[in-house]
Scaffold this active site. Structure first.
Site, short mmCIF file in Angstrom:
data_model
loop_
_atom_site.label_atom_id
_atom_site.label_comp_id
_atom_site.label_asym_id
_atom_site.label_seq_id
_atom_site.Cartn_x
_atom_site.Cartn_y
_atom_site.Cartn_z
N ASP A 1 -17.79 21.78 34.67
CA ASP A 1 -17.34 20.61 35.44
C ASP A 1 -18.54 19.74 35.83
O ASP A 1 -18.50 18.52 35.74
CB ASP A 1 -16.59 21.07 36.69
N HIS B 1 -12.67 25.80 40.05
CA HIS B 1 -12.67 25.32 38.66
C HIS B 1 -11.23 25.08 38.26
O HIS B 1 -10.55 25.95 37.72
CB HIS B 1 -13.33 26.34 37.72
P1 NAX Z 1 -10.11 33.48 23.47
O1 NAX Z 1 -8.67 33.82 23.64
O2 NAX Z 1 -10.58 32.85 22.21
O3 NAX Z 1 -10.98 34.80 23.69
C1 NAX Z 1 -10.79 35.66 24.76
C2 NAX Z 1 -11.15 37.05 24.29
O4 NAX Z 1 -11.14 37.90 25.42
C3 NAX Z 1 -10.16 37.62 23.27
O5 NAX Z 1 -10.87 38.04 22.13
C4 NAX Z 1 -9.52 38.77 24.02
O6 NAX Z 1 -9.22 39.87 23.16
C5 NAX Z 1 -10.61 39.14 25.01
N1 NAX Z 1 -10.14 39.84 26.19
C6 NAX Z 1 -8.99 39.67 26.88
N2 NAX Z 1 -8.91 40.54 27.89
C7 NAX Z 1 -10.03 41.27 27.86
C8 NAX Z 1 -10.51 42.35 28.63
N3 NAX Z 1 -9.80 42.85 29.65
N4 NAX Z 1 -11.70 42.88 28.33
C9 NAX Z 1 -12.41 42.40 27.28
N5 NAX Z 1 -12.01 41.39 26.50
C10 NAX Z 1 -10.83 40.83 26.78
O7 NAX Z 1 -10.47 32.59 24.74
P2 NAX Z 1 -11.76 31.66 24.96
O8 NAX Z 1 -11.48 30.31 24.44
O9 NAX Z 1 -12.97 32.37 24.49
O10 NAX Z 1 -11.76 31.54 26.55
C11 NAX Z 1 -12.03 32.64 27.37
C12 NAX Z 1 -11.71 32.32 28.83
O11 NAX Z 1 -12.53 31.27 29.31
C13 NAX Z 1 -10.27 31.86 29.06
O12 NAX Z 1 -9.78 32.53 30.21
C14 NAX Z 1 -10.42 30.39 29.36
O13 NAX Z 1 -9.37 29.90 30.16
C15 NAX Z 1 -11.73 30.38 30.08
N6 NAX Z 1 -12.43 29.09 30.20
C16 NAX Z 1 -13.12 28.86 31.34
C17 NAX Z 1 -13.86 27.71 31.54
C18 NAX Z 1 -14.64 27.48 32.80
O14 NAX Z 1 -15.22 26.40 32.94
N7 NAX Z 1 -14.71 28.41 33.76
C19 NAX Z 1 -13.88 26.65 30.51
C20 NAX Z 1 -13.48 27.11 29.15
C21 NAX Z 1 -12.37 28.13 29.11
O15 NAX Z 1 -11.13 27.45 29.20
#
Ligand code: NAX
Length: 327
Positions: free
Chosen positions: A161, A189
């Site tokens: 952000d 966020h």
């Molecule tokens: P993806 O769905 O591409 O990847 C997430 C990965 O996490 C998957 O491979 C899944 O198997 C794994 N996973 C799920 N639960 C798990 C656990 N308990 N232990 C270990 N691995 C686990 O998502 P991606 O685009 O990489 O985004 C990841 C996260 O970042 C999401 O929650 C998303 O909303 C968040 N974001 C946060 C942002 C921020 O500014 N704070 C911005 C970007 C993003 O939207």
């Protein structure tokens, strides 16, 4: 040469993981003289574990001189062993039609387990960054689940952000991003975050005076920064990944290596500053030095800003109340 440090990353086979791991291994996060051991966590399921192996094959193929070791894990109790840094990226973001209670319950389970694992096995000085949404509340859950670790070790990512706001201000003023100082983003966020350029300067000149347009602030700038994530999804068909990974690198690098007096934004547990109740995981302006962040204190909060801060705080308190029974 320096002793390697252990960096745990969850969600390592996801989109952000793919944009993040190579930069950590190349030294962009902790310095070009700091060897790292990557401890990668994915859900213990065949598909993601296989994809993780593929990412590790590519990391191997980069032959990074600073990559001193690499492990794949399916259990946080082994993934976080002796971790000096932990980037908690994997989570269950809200899907279409998902109820709020369901979202909080699923993430509650993930982040209580990961908080407990950090509490049990990580380095006592582990620096934790939560990226997975809802990031502030997930960080709060992890912090509360790790009573033997200092609360200050837990942070949430507001840096994307912050960087989005920097770039909007640079475009509006026609000035260089690198010259903008003293910008911050308060709160959660989420679209309620309050990006605040009232104190910002460009080569000593006030940004608020340069822009001098409260209507642009309230009706263009804040909605643009607040809804940027949705705009990226609309354009790309996927959520922000490279920019999120970049923000995570910025956050950790600044925390570990310092900001030389410059302000950055981090989501950190409140110490009661600005009337934000203690331990609320809130975006604040901070400076970092010698591996510690410090909230910038004593800034004046005008009526417009107070209203925005109250709104984002209210949202966070509602989220916290929704997970209170888990803690
Ligand atoms: P993806 O769905 O591409 O990847 C997430 C990965 O996490 C998957 O491979 C899944 O198997 C794994 N996973 C799920 N639960 C798990 C656990 N308990 N232990 C270990 N691995 C686990 O998502 P991606 O685009 O990489 O985004 C990841 C996260 O970042 C999401 O929650 C998303 O909303 C968040 N974001 C946060 C942002 C921020 O500014 N704070 C911005 C970007 C993003 O939207």
């Amino acid at each position: 040469s320096k002793k390697p440090v252990r960096v745990a990353v969850t969600g390592a086979a996801g989109q952000i993981g793919y944009a993040l791991l190579f930069r950590i291994a190349s030294g962009e996060m902790l310095g070009k003289d700091q060897p790292v051991i990557l401890q990668l966590l994915e859900v213990p399921v065949e598909g993601p574990q296989k994809a993780l192996k593929g990412v590790m094959m590519e990391l191997d193929d980069c032959a990074f001189p600073l990559l001193a070791g690499m492990e794949a894990h399916g259990d946080p109790m082994t993934a976080f062993k002796d971790a000096d840094y932990a980037l908690l990226v994997g989570s269950r973001p809200r899907g279409p039609g998902m109820e709020r209670a369901e979202l909080l319950a699923v993430n509650g389970a993930i982040f209580t387990a990961q908080g407990k694992a950090l509490n049990a096995v990580a380095s006592r000085s582990v620096k934790v960054l939560v990226v997975g949404n809802p990031a502030n509340t997930n960080a709060y859950i992890a912090m509360k689940s790790a009573p033997d670790l200092p609360a200050k070790n837990f942070t949430a990512m507001l840096r994307l952000d912050h960087n989005r706001a920097l770039s909007q201000i640079a475009a509006k003023t026609g000035k260089a991003v690198a010259d903008i100082e003293k910008l911050t983003v308060w709160g959660n966020h989420s679209p309620t975050m309050y990006a605040d350029y009232r104190f910002a300067t460009i080569k000593g000149e006030s940004v608020a005076k340069l822009i001098n347009d409260q209507d642009w602030n309230a009706n263009v700038f804040l909605p643009t920064v607040g809804k940027r994530g949705a705009a990226i999804i609309e354009a790309r068909g996927l959520s922000s990944a490279a920019s999120a990974a970049n923000a995570a690198i910025d956050h950790m690098r600044d925390w570990a290596l310092g900001t030389q007096g410059k302000w950055v934004t981090m989501g950190v547990p409140s110490g009661g500053q600005y009337g934000i109740p203690k331990d609320t995981m809130f975006g604040f302006p901070v400076t970092c030095e010698s591996g510690e962040y410090k909230i910038v204190e004593g800034l004046e909060i005008d009526a417009f800003s107070q209203e925005r801060i109250d709104k984002t705080l209210k949202e966070l308190q509602d989220e916290q109340a929704g997970v209170a029974h888990l803690l």
